[in-house]
Design a protein around this motif. Structure first.
Motif, PDB file in Angstrom:
ATOM      1  N   GLN A  51       0.825  -1.204   0.000  1.00 36.85           N
ATOM      2  CA  GLN A  51       0.000   0.000   0.000  1.00 36.85           C
ATOM      3  C   GLN A  51       0.863   1.258   0.000  1.00 36.85           C
ATOM      4  OE1 GLN A  51      -2.428  -0.811   3.382  1.00 36.85           O
ATOM      5  NE2 GLN A  51      -4.064  -1.752   2.180  1.00 36.85           N
ATOM      6  N   ALA A  52       2.020   1.167   0.641  1.00 39.47           N
ATOM      7  CA  ALA A  52       2.892   2.340   0.718  1.00 39.47           C
ATOM      8  C   ALA A  52       3.686   2.546  -0.557  1.00 39.47           C
ATOM      9  CB  ALA A  52       3.839   2.190   1.901  1.00 39.47           C
ATOM     10  N   ASN A  53       3.824   1.500  -1.368  1.00 40.10           N
ATOM     11  CA  ASN A  53       4.714   1.598  -2.532  1.00 40.10           C
ATOM     12  C   ASN A  53       4.059   1.412  -3.895  1.00 40.10           C
ATOM     13  OD1 ASN A  53       7.566   1.875  -1.401  1.00 40.10           O
ATOM     14  ND2 ASN A  53       6.693   0.247  -0.159  1.00 40.10           N
ATOM     15  N   TYR A  54       2.835   0.895  -3.914  1.00 35.52           N
ATOM     16  CA  TYR A  54       2.190   0.646  -5.201  1.00 35.52           C
ATOM     17  C   TYR A  54       0.855   1.373  -5.312  1.00 35.52           C
ATOM     18  CZ  TYR A  54       5.689  -2.819  -6.286  1.00 35.52           C
ATOM     19  OH  TYR A  54       6.880  -3.426  -6.567  1.00 35.52           O
ATOM     20  N   ASP A  55       0.500   1.695  -6.542  1.00 32.94           N
ATOM     21  CA  ASP A  55      -0.766   2.362  -6.812  1.00 32.94           C
ATOM     22  C   ASP A  55      -1.864   1.289  -6.875  1.00 32.94           C
ATOM     23  OD1 ASP A  55      -2.763   4.020  -7.930  1.00 32.94           O
ATOM     24  OD2 ASP A  55      -2.141   3.382  -9.941  1.00 32.94           O
TER      25      ASP A  55
END
Ligand code: GTP
Length: 416
Positions: A246-250
């Motif tokens: 969630q922090a790194n991908y759209d």
């Protein structure tokens, strides 16, 4: 002879109490005074009910009758000392007839320490069997000598399947030799090791566990036992992975987000510097995307973003990075570019691919993109400046009429 028997009774480790049949103490030895804290005179003023306040007086006559019949009875109870402590005692109560009188000769042993160690053993065994932590104990030869129920629940192996085995049969093969070498180095040096490890269950499933190993040594300092405690951390890993994703991908396109794209750009810049090869950053912004949303709705806008990202991906190598860094903004990192001129071919393909019509929920939708490009190392040597340069070049492409590209170097030339 009477004197000799008194001396020997006083030397006895156990307390000796002579009781009359009414429960009064008529004689006590030295040990009785030692553990109860009363003098011999004081004890002769007391009864068994003073020493054992929990003793139900009403059953005394019944006990007297039973003890007389059985002659000798062993029991455990508690005695109250002069200073108010309750101590655990083991009593051997013997019925004696002497000189026409009846007595009970009670030999009393203080078992407080034994009780305490029994209790701590019981507690340890309760923890061992009830804990949700899996446990495994090995001997000097590193062969399994004990496991607990949580071990069986976690690994699927029962006691008879693991007894005498080396715990390495649990390995998943995911960790290499150097991993185990450093684990053993720590065990040899410090006797402990803890960390994350992947093991294999009986059903073949590989799972992550948090493992902590401790060593018990014998009196000569040699390894006596090793105790391994472990818990399954699959769920923790899953939620960590979810948070990381969630922090790194759209979430919409599954592409790296701004943060991840910048990390990759950093990484690729370092690689290009090492290889001494240029790197190109493409800043792609859709033209008139707001209108698609306004005309066809947000859902179709979403689908369009997904489709566009897939078309862009088809134009680049697998080793290149495509990220979505904003609403309708994408970034492509073309790493280690051997032939800069090939970028123009990619750009042409990309602009064409994006502007081909889309069929979304039976609506024909068209869109185009403006692309700005910046070159490492010529335009900038750091990730965020390089991205800003590509962004500026993208605005110039929009300014020039959209559906086209512009190199940042063209801006520098224009301002000169
Ligand atoms: N459907 C959808 N729309 C989004 C999403 N994120 C941002 N947007 C919309 O995307 C639009 C982007 O704004 P702009 O780039 O100014 O719109 P544009 O019409 O492309 O403008 P130009 O770039 O000047 O052509 C805004 O209307 C946002 O509401 C999303 O995840 N889904």
């Amino acid at each position: 002879m009477h004197q000799l028997s008194k001396i020997s009774m006083d030397m006895a480790y156990d307390a000796i109490l002579w009781l009359a049949l009414d429960g009064s103490i008529v004689y006590s030895n030295f040990s009785a005074s030692r553990y109860l804290g009363y003098s011999e005179e004081e004890l002769t003023q007391l009864t068994i009910f003073d020493l054992d306040p929990n003793y139900p007086r009403e059953v005394w006559p019944q006990h007297v009758a039973e003890h007389k019949q059985k002659k000798s009875v062993s029991l455990e109870s508690k005695h109250l000392t002069k200073d108010g402590r309750m101590i655990d005692v083991e009593i051997s109560c013997n019925y004696v007839e002497w000189d026409g009188q009846e007595y009970f000769c009670s030999i009393v042993r203080d078992i407080t320490e034994r009780k305490e160690s029994d209790n701590s053993l019981k507690l340890a065994s309760l923890i061992y069997s009830e804990t949700s932590q899996a446990m495994l104990v090995t001997d000097q030869e590193n062969e399994i000598i004990a496991i607990n129920p949580a071990f069986t629940a976690l690994t699927g192996y029962a006691w008879d399947e693991v007894l005498g085995k080396n715990p390495k049969f649990l390995s998943s093969g995911r960790q290499d030799k150097s991993f185990y070498d450093s684990m053993w180095e720590s065990l040899h040096l410090r006797g402990t090791w803890q960390g994350e490890i992947w093991n294999r269950r009986k059903n073949g499933e590989i799972y992550p566990e948090w493992l902590s190993i401790n060593t018990v040594y014998d009196e000569k300092g040699a390894v006596y036992r090793r105790i391994a405690l472990f818990t399954d951390i699959t769920e923790i890993k899953k939620s960590e992975e979810l948070i990381w994703n969630q922090a790194n991908y759209d979430a919409l396109t599954g592409l790296p987000n701004r943060r991840m794209t910048l990390d990759r750009l950093d990484f690729e810049i370092k690689k290009s510097r090492r290889e001494n090869l240029p790197l190109v950053v493409l800043f792609i912004d859709l033209d008139g995307f707001k209108e698609v949303n306004d005309t066809f709705g947000h859902d179709i806008g979403d689908q369009l973003l997904i489709e566009v990202s897939q078309r862009i991906l088809k134009c680049v190598r697998e080793s290149d990075t495509l990220g979505r860094i904003g609403g309708d903004e994408f970034v492509v990192i073309l790493g280690e570019v051997v032939d800069i001129d090939s970028t123009d071919r990619i750009l042409k393909e990309m602009l064409n691919a994006i502007s081909e019509p889309y069929l979304l929920q039976n609506h024909a939708v068209t869109i185009s993109a403006s692309i700005g490009l910046a070159l490492f190392p010529d335009d900038s040597e750091d990730a965020s400046t390089l991205l800003k340069s590509a962004d500026k070049a993208m605005y110039e492409a929009k300014h020039r009429g959209k559906n086209q590209h512009c190199w940042y170097s063209e801006l520098k030339t224009a301002t000169r």
